[in-house]
Write an enzyme that holds these catalytic residues in place. Structure first.
Site, PDB file in Angstrom:
ATOM      1  N   ASP A 146      -2.662  -1.112   9.941  1.00  0.00           N
ATOM      2  CA  ASP A 146      -2.782  -1.307   8.567  1.00  0.00           C
ATOM      3  C   ASP A 146      -3.347  -2.458   8.175  1.00  0.00           C
ATOM      4  OD1 ASP A 146      -1.628   1.260   8.631  1.00  0.00           O
ATOM      5  OD2 ASP A 146       0.275   0.639   7.872  1.00  0.00           O
ATOM      6  N   LYS A 187       0.756  -1.175   0.075  1.00  0.00           N
ATOM      7  CA  LYS A 187      -0.031  -0.014   0.063  1.00  0.00           C
ATOM      8  C   LYS A 187       0.791   1.190   0.179  1.00  0.00           C
ATOM      9  CE  LYS A 187       0.551   1.757   4.502  1.00  0.00           C
ATOM     10  NZ  LYS A 187       1.574   2.627   4.790  1.00  0.00           N
TER      11      LYS A 187
HETATM   12  O1  C5P Z   1      -0.775  -1.204  15.104  1.00  0.00           O
HETATM   13  P1  C5P Z   1       0.589  -1.385  14.807  1.00  0.00           P
HETATM   14  O2  C5P Z   1       0.979  -2.238  15.592  1.00  0.00           O
HETATM   15  O3  C5P Z   1       0.979  -1.553  13.436  1.00  0.00           O
HETATM   16  O4  C5P Z   1       1.488  -0.055  15.268  1.00  0.00           O
HETATM   17  C1  C5P Z   1       2.725   0.023  15.597  1.00  0.00           C
HETATM   18  C2  C5P Z   1       2.897   1.488  16.369  1.00  0.00           C
HETATM   19  O5  C5P Z   1       2.823   2.488  15.591  1.00  0.00           O
HETATM   20  C3  C5P Z   1       2.466   1.555  17.621  1.00  0.00           C
HETATM   21  O6  C5P Z   1       3.034   0.906  18.595  1.00  0.00           O
HETATM   22  C4  C5P Z   1       2.573   2.991  17.922  1.00  0.00           C
HETATM   23  O7  C5P Z   1       3.557   3.459  18.259  1.00  0.00           O
HETATM   24  C5  C5P Z   1       2.244   3.363  16.323  1.00  0.00           C
HETATM   25  N1  C5P Z   1       1.081   3.801  15.884  1.00  0.00           N
HETATM   26  C6  C5P Z   1       0.356   4.828  16.406  1.00  0.00           C
HETATM   27  N2  C5P Z   1      -0.864   5.236  15.995  1.00  0.00           N
HETATM   28  C7  C5P Z   1      -1.435   4.561  14.927  1.00  0.00           C
HETATM   29  C8  C5P Z   1      -0.963   3.371  14.205  1.00  0.00           C
HETATM   30  C9  C5P Z   1       0.259   3.094  14.791  1.00  0.00           C
HETATM   31  O8  C5P Z   1       0.706   5.560  17.358  1.00  0.00           O
HETATM   32  N3  C5P Z   1      -2.764   5.025  14.439  1.00  0.00           N
END
Ligand code: C5P
Length: 288
Positions: A139, A12
């Site tokens: 994502d 993406k």
């Molecule tokens: O959701 P995911 O595990 O992919 O997110 C990885 C990191 O990115 C989270 O631990 C956070 O620090 C940050 N994040 C965030 N806000 C989001 C998505 C991700 O702060 N909407």
């Protein structure tokens, strides 16, 4: 009964990306136009005799967390359908560069969930599948749906948009990589100077006007990069625009940078080899 399926896991891009607030749960509220593109990993999912989940990946120098995300996806799906006695083997043939902002790991995870649902013949609703995806990563819901979507909340609140008109996309992955949590933290310490005009971007895309939409491609994370990395991203964007791109921006938390061209031929003529690994892709209408 089928005992193996192969799924494509598409990369993406974030055509626009804005971070609109910090949440009490530590995550951030996003507003981003996401686009699936024709660059993909192949994900083979096979049922095996013994219970347990095994993940293997064609590139052996990949960080362990990629294995973990695909494994977590399998575990969450099996938990949801109450089939934890099933054994699953996942083999991922990588093409999407990692640590690039292209959602390679998230897309592999979504492919595992989609594939297991097919393999086990459970036929969960899209709503249920999206819920499982949201538990795996921010994502992952987008990667299940694909196409062109506006993502809000952590990234899991999706609104389908008009498909991106035909165009050519060049993607450059510079040598450096960025830690996603560190870049979110750096952005928290900044007063964000410039933000994308998401509404205008969506409206131009909806009219099928790629020439009006492309210059509005913009990612707030670029201003949170350390100086040297920011200069590299600027240089790559400059090279893309010099080669005729209608717009260019970093995707996600980087470090990949994309340029939107009128057509695939023009994208392919761009000489970008000195800037990193180069990929060409077209925008996809569906997750396929
Ligand atoms: O959701 P995911 O595990 O992919 O997110 C990885 C990191 O990115 C989270 O631990 C956070 O620090 C940050 N994040 C965030 N806000 C989001 C998505 C991700 O702060 N909407």
């Amino acid at each position: 009964m089928m005992d193996s399926v192969r799924e494509r896991a598409f990369a993406k891009l974030n055509f626009t990306l804005d971070v609109v607030g910090k949440r009490p749960d530590g995550y951030h509220d996003m507003e981003t136009v996401m686009q699936a593109v024709g660059l993909w990993d192949e994900v083979d999912i096979t049922l095996k005799g013994e219970p347990g989940i095994e993940v293997d990946i064609s590139w052996d120098d990949l960080p362990k967390d990629l294995h973990n995300l695909a494994g977590k996806a399998a575990r969450e799906y099996l938990n949801y359908v109450n089939m934890t006695d099933i054994g699953v083997e996942v083999y991922i043939t990588k093409a999407i560069p990692d640590r690039a902002g292209l959602a390679g790991g998230s897309s592999d995870a979504a492919a595992v969930i989609r594939g297991l649902d097919r393999l086990l013949g459970r036929g969960l609703s899209e709503e249920e599948l999206l819920k499982i995806c949201a538990g795996v990563g921010s994502d992952v819901p987008f990667c299940l749906r694909g196409g062109t979507q506006l993502a809000a909340g952590r990234g899991e609140i999706l609104t389908r948009l008009a498909p991106c008109p035909e165009c050519g996309i060049a993607i450059v992955k510079p040598g450096f990589s960025v830690s996603t949590p560190e870049l979110f933290a750096a952005l928290d310490g900044l007063k964000i100077g410039k933000r994308p005009d998401t509404a205008r971007f969506i409206s131009a895309l909806g009219r099928g006007d790629i020439a009006a939409a492309s210059p509005l491609a913009f990612n707030v994370f670029e201003q949170a990069l350390p100086g040297a990395e920011r200069r590299t991203v600027e240089a790559v964007k400059g090279a893309l625009l010099d080669a005729g791109a209608l717009g260019a921006a970093m995707t996600g938390t980087g470090s990949a940078v994309f340029g939107i061209f009128r057509d695939a031929g023009q994208a392919r003529r761009a000489d970008l080899a000195g800037y990193g690994d180069v990929f060409f892709a077209d925008p996809l209408k569906f997750g396929e």
